[in-house]
Every structure is written in C-alpha cells, then in structure tokens.
Design an enzyme around this catalytic site. Structure first.
Site, PDB file in Angstrom:
ATOM      1  N   LYS A  89      48.766  10.520  -7.541  1.00  0.00           N
ATOM      2  CA  LYS A  89      49.484   9.254  -6.668  1.00  0.00           C
ATOM      3  C   LYS A  89      48.483   9.079  -5.499  1.00  0.00           C
ATOM      4  O   LYS A  89      48.383   7.663  -4.981  1.00  0.00           O
ATOM      5  CB  LYS A  89      50.715   9.672  -6.100  1.00  0.00           C
TER       6      LYS A  89
ATOM      7  N   LYS B 128      52.697   7.923 -19.564  1.00  0.00           N
ATOM      8  CA  LYS B 128      54.174   8.253 -19.549  1.00  0.00           C
ATOM      9  C   LYS B 128      54.872   6.832 -19.005  1.00  0.00           C
ATOM     10  O   LYS B 128      54.242   5.920 -18.415  1.00  0.00           O
ATOM     11  CB  LYS B 128      54.203   9.333 -18.125  1.00  0.00           C
TER      12      LYS B 128
ATOM     13  N   LYS C  58      58.088   3.826 -13.637  1.00  0.00           N
ATOM     14  CA  LYS C  58      58.522   2.699 -12.849  1.00  0.00           C
ATOM     15  C   LYS C  58      57.658   1.810 -12.351  1.00  0.00           C
ATOM     16  O   LYS C  58      57.789   0.614 -11.931  1.00  0.00           O
ATOM     17  CB  LYS C  58      59.328   3.251 -11.662  1.00  0.00           C
TER      18      LYS C  58
HETATM   19  P1  AMP Z   1      61.584   9.814 -10.491  1.00  0.00           P
HETATM   20  O1  AMP Z   1      62.077   8.483 -10.964  1.00  0.00           O
HETATM   21  O2  AMP Z   1      60.235  10.192 -10.423  1.00  0.00           O
HETATM   22  O3  AMP Z   1      62.443  10.322  -9.466  1.00  0.00           O
HETATM   23  O4  AMP Z   1      62.093  10.613 -11.740  1.00  0.00           O
HETATM   24  C1  AMP Z   1      63.511  11.037 -11.878  1.00  0.00           C
HETATM   25  C2  AMP Z   1      63.787  11.928 -13.093  1.00  0.00           C
HETATM   26  O5  AMP Z   1      63.372  11.345 -14.107  1.00  0.00           O
HETATM   27  C3  AMP Z   1      62.831  13.305 -12.877  1.00  0.00           C
HETATM   28  O6  AMP Z   1      63.465  14.555 -13.598  1.00  0.00           O
HETATM   29  C4  AMP Z   1      61.670  12.923 -13.971  1.00  0.00           C
HETATM   30  O7  AMP Z   1      60.910  13.994 -14.377  1.00  0.00           O
HETATM   31  C5  AMP Z   1      62.543  12.039 -15.093  1.00  0.00           C
HETATM   32  N1  AMP Z   1      61.296  11.045 -15.617  1.00  0.00           N
HETATM   33  C6  AMP Z   1      60.627  10.267 -14.989  1.00  0.00           C
HETATM   34  N2  AMP Z   1      59.887   9.482 -15.826  1.00  0.00           N
HETATM   35  C7  AMP Z   1      60.067  10.435 -17.163  1.00  0.00           C
HETATM   36  C8  AMP Z   1      59.696  10.075 -18.449  1.00  0.00           C
HETATM   37  N3  AMP Z   1      58.710   9.132 -18.450  1.00  0.00           N
HETATM   38  N4  AMP Z   1      59.986  10.728 -19.558  1.00  0.00           N
HETATM   39  C9  AMP Z   1      61.020  11.881 -19.027  1.00  0.00           C
HETATM   40  N5  AMP Z   1      61.418  12.050 -17.986  1.00  0.00           N
HETATM   41  C10 AMP Z   1      61.205  11.285 -16.795  1.00  0.00           C
END
Ligand code: AMP
Ligand code: TRP
Length: 345
Positions: A115, A207, A210
């Site tokens: 990041k 991956k 967002k």
């Molecule tokens: P975040 O949006 O980064 O706060 O992620 C929220 C949750 O979604 C966390 O548990 C992440 O590990 C999961 N997550 C985010 N992106 C992915 C992805 N591409 N595949 C699986 N899990 C994800």
C-alpha cells in the site's frame, strides 16, 4: 490454560465498492457463523483514514457497508453491527499495543509495503501502525475467532503475537489481578473454502480489489443483473476446455478463479463443479455462472440499494450496536489499565 468464551469478530473497511471477494472471502462466513456463535461485525472507519478519504464519500461508504451486512443476512439484534470510531476503546487499546508490538514485527507486513508503494516516506504513520489497531479491534472484545480472506492472514498472526507478548510481559500482574494465566486469547483466523482469495476477472494473478481502476475486474455487490452478466461474459479465460479434475486447474489462474467462484456461490467443492463442467467449453460454464451469480447476488444488491437510502434505520443500527459493543470494550480496557498499573478513579 485459561479458557475464553467463544466470540467471533471481524471488520470490513468502508473504502469503496464491496465486491465478490469481500462477499465470498468474508461476509458469507459472517452470516454462517451467526447460528453457532456470538458475533461482532465492525465497519472499520478508523482503518479507512490510514489513506486519504473524502468525508462525504466516507460517510456514504460506512452506510453502504452496513447496508451490505444487513442485506446479506446479518442480524443486528442477535449480534452486534457498529462502526469502529464510535467505540473509542479500539484506539485506546491500539496505543497500548503500539507499545507492545516491535518495529521489527511491523516491518515485515507485506500489506504495508504494497500500500505504501515506492513513496514510503510519505505514507501515514497510521498505515504503518494499522495491524496494531486491527489487533485491538479483535482483542478489545477478547474475541477468539476471526473470519477473514487469505490476505489478512499475516495481520492475524501479528494479533496473536501481540496477545502472547502482552500475556507474557504482564504475567505476574495478570495473575495478581485475578485473570489467571492469560488475559488475552490467541485469536484464530477462519480462512476456509474454495474462495479465500478471489482474483480479478481481468487477470487471474491479481487479487480482486476495491481499488482496481477497471470496474470489469470485479463484481460489485451493488451491480444489477445486466452488469453481472456482462462482467462474467467478458471475464478472461484461456483457450483450453475446462479440466475434469482439480489438478488440471494448476497454472490456469483464470479457470481456477472462475471455478472457485462457482463452487463458493453454489456451496460445492471445485471437484464437484468440475464433475459437472469438466471437458466443456467456457461459454456453457459462463452461462451457468451468470445465472448462479444473478440468482445469488441480484437480491442482495437490490436490498442494499433499498437500505442504504434509509439513513434513519442504518444509523439507528450503528448507534445501538456501538452502545452494546462499548459496554464490552470498556470492561476490557478497565482490566487492561489495572494490569498495566495505571491509577484509576
Ligand atoms: P477489506 O475490504 O479490505 O476491508 O476486506 C474485507 C474482508 O474481505 C477481509 O476479510 C478480506 O480478507 C476480504 N477480502 C478482500 N478482498 C478479497 C478477495 N479478493 N478474496 C477474498 N477475500 C477478500
Ligand atoms: N484489515 C482488514 C481488511 O483490510 C479489516 C479489519 C480491520 C479487520 N480490523 C479487523 C478484519 C479485525 C478482521 C478483524 O480487510
């Protein structure tokens, strides 16, 4: 060994579009755990500001993530749904953990490196210290189980290290304050199933995220049926037919990803999916994936859209959840302060 009450905690950042990765990697697990555990689900707004945020957009995103939790089936009455900033004990315990965690531990965090990028000197101190705040989120409730996607594994390991070091460093005080051998549990990550790391629909080695500039790289929870169908149809594939066995997915990241998504959405294993589609062309598989995705995600998107406009309802859910979370967090902080030797009045 001290035994701890089983409690689930997890958080999602309010930083833009929630997507299929968030849904399959995290939110579906949140929903399933409600039947067997007490659960606390948090919209982690303090984490969001580790990188610049527009205040109006942030406010909207906090309500969107909350609406997504509810639309996916999280019950805010039986469990707790709230936003992090409303329970100041998270930040308070994070400070304590900043003094427990070692620089060397944080230096190893790969997410910070990704990041912060090349301009590390210009990254916020908050982005660097973020894993200590994440540990505090979990441990301020002394939570034992944490459903997350694969990308959070390293942060969970750090939370365990912090819990362990606190328990060791203050062992005598913990015992004399009447908390036995350990004050904090070792929180266990729950990372299972065929979609713990959902990949971009444009590039099976990246991956789903967002922050990807291409909206075609991800299926957003707010996408309507047309958008879902278009994105699945345009998803990158290779020229071979689908293999009949899982081993055949090796070195075929796009095929592996789509089969994993199908498996997770239909609650099967990848082997089950390949039993049905192995040997066939991608076009037939994609048509089935469009139908499945629209059936599963369409109603969630519609419910999210309805809920997100109902500010009064969303805000009342967050207010109620914050109040209930805070009671538990205050209790932990009071104990932590006496363990540390702070004079309390
Ligand atoms: P975040 O949006 O980064 O706060 O992620 C929220 C949750 O979604 C966390 O548990 C992440 O590990 C999961 N997550 C985010 N992106 C992915 C992805 N591409 N595949 C699986 N899990 C994800
Ligand atoms: N760091 C997580 C992410 O980016 C979000 C998060 C913050 C979290 N605090 C947490 C997840 C506590 C689980 C438990 O996805």
């Amino acid at each position: 060994m001290t035994s701890f009450r089983q409690l689930v905690f997890s958080g999602v950042q309010p930083t833009g579009n929630l997507h299929l990765g968030n849904y399959l990697g995290a939110i579906t697990k949140f929903v399933a755990l409600q039947d067997s555990h007490d659960c606390i689900y948090c919209v982690v707004d303090l984490h969001a500001i580790t990188v610049p945020q527009d205040p109006a957009q942030l406010r909207q995103s906090i309500r969107e993530v909350t609406a997504a939790f509810l639309a996916c089936g999280i019950d805010p009455k039986k469990h707790i749904v709230f936003n992090q900033s409303q329970v100041p004990e998270h930040a308070e315990l994070a400070w304590v953990f900043n003094c427990v965690a070692r620089l060397g531990w944080l230096n190893r965090m790969t997410q910070f490196k990704e990041k912060a990028g090349k301009d590390r000197e210009n990254a916020s101190v908050g982005l660097y210290a973020y894993p200590a705040l994440m540990a505090a989120d979990i441990l301020v409730y002394r939570a034992t189980h944490v459903p997350v996607g694969e990308d959070q594994k390293q942060h969970l390991e750090l939370a365990r290290d912090i819990a362990q070091k606190f328990n060791n460093d203050f062992a005598a005080s913990i015992a004399s304050e009447g908390f036995g051998e350990a004050f904090f549990p070792q929180p266990e990550p729950l990372i299972q199933g065929p979609a713990t790391r959902v990949m971009s629909l444009r590039d099976g080695t990246k991956k789903m995220s967002k922050s990807d500039p291409s909206d075609y790289s991800r299926i957003n929870l707010s996408d309507d049926a047309d958008a879902i169908a278009q994105k699945v149809r345009k998803a990158k594939t290779d020229a071979e037919p689908l293999p009949s066995e899982e081993a055949g997915l090796k070195d075929r990241p796009e095929a592996d990803n789509l089969v994993g998504i199908f498996a997770a959405l239909s609650d099967q294993s990848k082997a089950d999916v390949l039993r049905d589609f192995g040997g066939g062309q991608f076009s037939a598989f994609k048509s089935a994936l469009v139908d499945l995705s629209v059936t599963k995600l369409g109603p969630i998107g519609a419910e999210m859209k309805r809920l997100v406009h109902d500010h009064a309802y969303i805000d009342s859910v967050l207010a109620d959840g914050s109040e209930r979370a805070r009671l538990q967090a205050c209790e932990t902080m009071k104990a932590v302060k006496s363990i540390l030797g702070f004079v309390q009045h």
